[in-house]
Scaffold this active site. Structure first.
Site, short mmCIF file in Angstrom:
data_model
loop_
_atom_site.label_atom_id
_atom_site.label_comp_id
_atom_site.label_asym_id
_atom_site.label_seq_id
_atom_site.Cartn_x
_atom_site.Cartn_y
_atom_site.Cartn_z
N HIS A 43 1.06 -1.06 -0.13
CA HIS A 43 -0.06 -0.17 0.01
C HIS A 43 0.99 1.32 0.03
O HIS A 43 0.53 2.18 -0.83
CB HIS A 43 -0.92 0.05 1.39
CG HIS A 43 -1.70 1.04 1.51
ND1 HIS A 43 -3.06 1.15 1.09
CD2 HIS A 43 -1.46 2.54 1.78
CE1 HIS A 43 -3.72 2.39 1.23
NE2 HIS A 43 -2.69 3.32 1.54
N GLU A 44 1.82 1.37 1.02
CA GLU A 44 2.54 2.93 1.00
C GLU A 44 3.48 2.63 -0.03
O GLU A 44 3.94 3.68 -0.65
CB GLU A 44 3.61 2.51 2.33
CG GLU A 44 2.75 2.59 3.63
CD GLU A 44 1.52 3.64 3.61
OE1 GLU A 44 1.53 4.69 3.24
OE2 GLU A 44 0.49 3.34 4.28
N HIS B 97 1.62 4.42 -2.98
CA HIS B 97 1.75 6.02 -2.82
C HIS B 97 3.09 6.40 -3.20
O HIS B 97 3.06 7.19 -4.02
CB HIS B 97 1.79 6.24 -1.46
CG HIS B 97 0.11 6.25 -0.79
ND1 HIS B 97 -0.89 6.67 -1.38
CD2 HIS B 97 -0.24 5.56 0.32
CE1 HIS B 97 -1.95 6.90 -0.56
NE2 HIS B 97 -1.75 5.94 0.51
N HIS C 234 3.46 6.74 -6.85
CA HIS C 234 2.35 7.93 -7.24
C HIS C 234 3.31 9.15 -7.10
O HIS C 234 3.71 9.99 -7.98
CB HIS C 234 1.51 8.08 -6.47
CG HIS C 234 0.42 8.88 -6.90
ND1 HIS C 234 -0.66 9.56 -6.32
CD2 HIS C 234 0.11 9.45 -8.36
CE1 HIS C 234 -1.62 9.91 -7.00
NE2 HIS C 234 -1.06 10.21 -8.00
#
Ligand SMILES: [Zn+2]
Length: 675
Positions: A467-468, A471, A474
């Site tokens: 998940h991290e 990010h 991105h």
């Protein structure tokens, strides 16, 4: 010479952590604010404001301040101490008042407005138009277009709102801390895991109740108690304490505060020309309008409720058989749900952990990013780090060009906040003086290795890492001109798409085979276990979905109702949540009075975002499932249209460019086994 100021003499101009001392921060922030003020003054003196000398110039303002405060606040979260915390109390107000000064500057706003009014004649491209609109709106949403009298009113409302939000939170905290469940009889601990019992004994010692066990309403105590404690009466006692917080008619009651907050937010929205508060919030969201959010939640509810009812029915039968429970109550759900899950899937952390050695999982994450986006990660010893546990990497692309610096900080420490997050030390931008590539970091709290045992992750930690890292992608793949539109600077209900979609890879055999191997035998994770992980993840998804929807509906109802019509908070909540009740309502309990997300935090009219982002990630991942999870064309399209695009245009448009159509909830419902 202050090491925080001037060009950093380090690889890729990364922060010189080895030279920075706490006493450097305040002078650096002061000087950086002065520098930013000078830049603003220049814009204010412009005679003929245009896109370049005003809007672009404003985006470039305060770059030193961004770097200095970035370093400071990141350290305050990941490696803080009493000195840094004390500095934070000094630095935060300085930074806030500086940004308020900018947004309240009437002369500056006149320049921005002059450019905005020529919008149609300027022949701007997509990214420029977005920057112009975003800049203009940031002033307007803060009251720049109001006359002096109304500006004053707005300031007063904002001040009152911030006080009320604080008071709301303080009341919840005090109510949380006030309650304790003291267990004297060992019999009453039955069902609880060893670690939880030890923690409760420790809490008892701290409170001068040696030899007893104390449970509290804090998450790490409350949740395991409700999940594992066999004693039903005590579960009920805990449940009642938790759900009657700040609604008992005493000085800690939040019900009047709720009404005041809603009234003030409504006035604020009306002052700025919006019909209601939710319109104000949703103007800057992918979802766009309250009407669309309510439709979205309504459709999801309709599709997930039958499954949820079926799950509750099954759980009721299970509880009856097991313990003769006649009517399943709210304090029974987590308890029997956990038992049923164990019985059905027999998959627990201890069984999975040996397959998830941290170093291998990290390599797996890098490999996944490599296959999808051509990224390579190489540890870089010369990049300074703020703690020996942190590793810095240089990230390059297929062509071997520099993409980003990536920091990984995995283990808990006294100075680190709980949880896991992605952050950056500097963003990405491209202007006349060249390109600035990003410095991105992820910070987690995983189990540390010991001299005899490596760090083995739970599956939940594996998904957290993915998940991290989503990010981080991105941020690292950002490719825009303007820092304020670059990377993760996107609408709130869109920002979790890159992170949540990346979690999907760790449920796929093709991806798990890259890294999930037993740390002692090297054996790959068995297929049977992968299947169980997936099934367990979908367990009681109907119930969980309806629950999330119920919070979203309550939130949206509050912010689309004329506050003068809300008299009884109990009655209002009951009505708003009526359609989503799956278990018998409990007299005297209230969610609203401790709903800090919306009355203290920034989630007002935004709670739906959790489900919204899930719809996006499932729908987007479906394309990868169709074409192959490492399909180059799909990955390229996701990179170009989503990961590199930042906020250069409306997220609905970006999404359509990737998916060829608007998002549909079907993939999520299918993934969760609801249709
Ligand atoms: Zn996230």
């Amino acid at each position: 010479m202050n090491p925080l100021l001037g060009k950093f003499n380090t690889p890729f101009e990364t922060p010189p952590f080895h030279l920075i001392k706490p006493e450097h921060f305040v002078p650096a922030v002061k000087e950086a604010i002065e520098e930013a003020k000078g830049e603003i003054e220049k814009i204010k003196c412009v005679e003929k404001p245009d896109f370049e000398n005003t809007i672009e110039a404003l985006d470039n303002c305060g770059s030193t301040l961004n770097i200095v405060t970035g370093i400071f606040f990141n350290l305050n979260a990941a490696e803080t101490n009493a000195d840094i915390q004390k500095l934070a109390r000094e630095i935060s107000p300085m930074v806030t008042s500086h940004s308020n000064d900018i947004l309240l500057d009437a002369v500056l706003f006149d320049k921005v407005k002059a450019v905005f009014q020529q919008k149609e004649q300027l022949q701007l491209d997509e990214e420029q138009r977005t920057l112009l609109e975003k800049t203009y709106k940031s002033f307007v949403r803060n009251g720049a277009n109001l006359d002096e009298g109304d500006k004053e009113k707005l300031r007063k409302i904002d001040a009152e709102l911030s006080q009320l939000g604080l008071k709301f939170g303080e009341n919840v905290l005090e109510e949380t801390n006030k309650f304790e469940l003291v267990v004297e009889n060992e019999e009453d601990l039955k069902g609880l895991p060893e670690g939880i019992i030890e923690a409760a004994a420790q809490t008892a010692v701290e409170r001068g109740k040696d030899g007893k066990w104390v449970f509290t309403l804090a998450y790490p105590s409350y949740v395991p108690f409700m999940t594992y404690a066999d004693n039903r009466a005590l579960r009920k006692e805990m449940f009642m304490a938790y759900n009657t917080k700040a609604n008992k008619g005493d000085e800690l009651d939040n019900r009047d505060i709720i009404k005041d907050i809603l009234r003030l937010k409504d006035s604020r929205a009306k002052l700025l020309g919006y019909k209601q508060y939710a319109d104000f919030v949703l103007e800057e969201r992918m979802a766009e309008s309250p009407h669309k959010v309510l439709d979205f939640l309504g459709e999801l509810l309709q599709k997930s409720k039958p499954k949820a009812e079926q799950e509750v029915g099954e759980l009721q039968d299970f509880a009856t058989q097991l313990d003769g429970i006649e009517t399943l109550q709210k304090w029974d759900f987590a308890y029997y749900s956990e038992k049923l899950k164990k019985e059905k899937y027999e998959v627990d952390d201890e069984l999975l952990k040996p397959y998830f050695q941290l170093e291998k999982v990290v390599q797996g994450v890098f490999e996944t990013a490599g296959r999808l986006y051509g990224l390579k990660f190489k540890p870089h010893q010369e990049i300074p780090v703020y703690h020996p546990d942190v590793t810095a990497y240089e990230v390059t692309n297929r062509a071997g060009e520099h993409v980003a610096v990536f920091y990984a900080d995995f283990f808990p420490r006294a100075g680190k906040r709980n949880g896991a997050w992605m952050t950056s030390f500097r963003g990405q931008k491209r202007n006349a003086s060249g390109e600035q590539r990003p410095h991105v970091s992820i910070v987690c709290n995983f189990t540390k290795p010991t001299p005899t045992k490596p760090s083995l992750l739970t599956f939940n930690e594996v998904t957290t890492l993915f998940h991290e890292f989503g990010h981080a992608l991105h941020g690292m793949l950002a490719d825009g001109r303007y820092e304020s539109l670059s990377g993760t600077s996107v609408y709130w209900d869109f920002v979790e798409l890159p992170s949540q979609i990346f979690e999907n890879w760790c449920y796929e055999k093709e991806c798990l085979d890259l890294f999930a191997a037993h740390y002692q035998t090297g054996e790959k994770i068995p297929e049977d276990l992968i299947r169980k992980i997936k099934q367990a993840a979908n367990f009681h998804q109907g119930y969980q979905t309806v629950r999330q929807i119920s919070f979203g509906l309550l939130d949206m109802n509050y912010h689309t109702t004329d506050p003068s019509t809300i008299e009884d908070v109990f009655a209002f909540e009951q009505k708003a949540m009526e359609r989503t009740e799956l278990l018998p309502p409990v007299e005297g309990t209230l969610m609203s009075s401790s709903f800090s997300h919306i009355f203290q935090g920034g989630y007002a009219a935004g709670y739906y975002s959790y489900k919204w982002a899930e719809v996006l990630d499932a729908d987007a991942f479906e394309l990868f499932l169709e074409k192959g999870i490492f399909d180059k064309e799909t990955a390229d399209s996701f990179r170009v249209n989503i990961l590199s695009a930042g906020g250069r245009t409306h997220p609905s448009e970006l999404y359509r460019r990737f998916r060829g159509r608007d998002p549909k909830p079907d993939a999520l419902l299918k993934r969760a086994g609801l249709i």
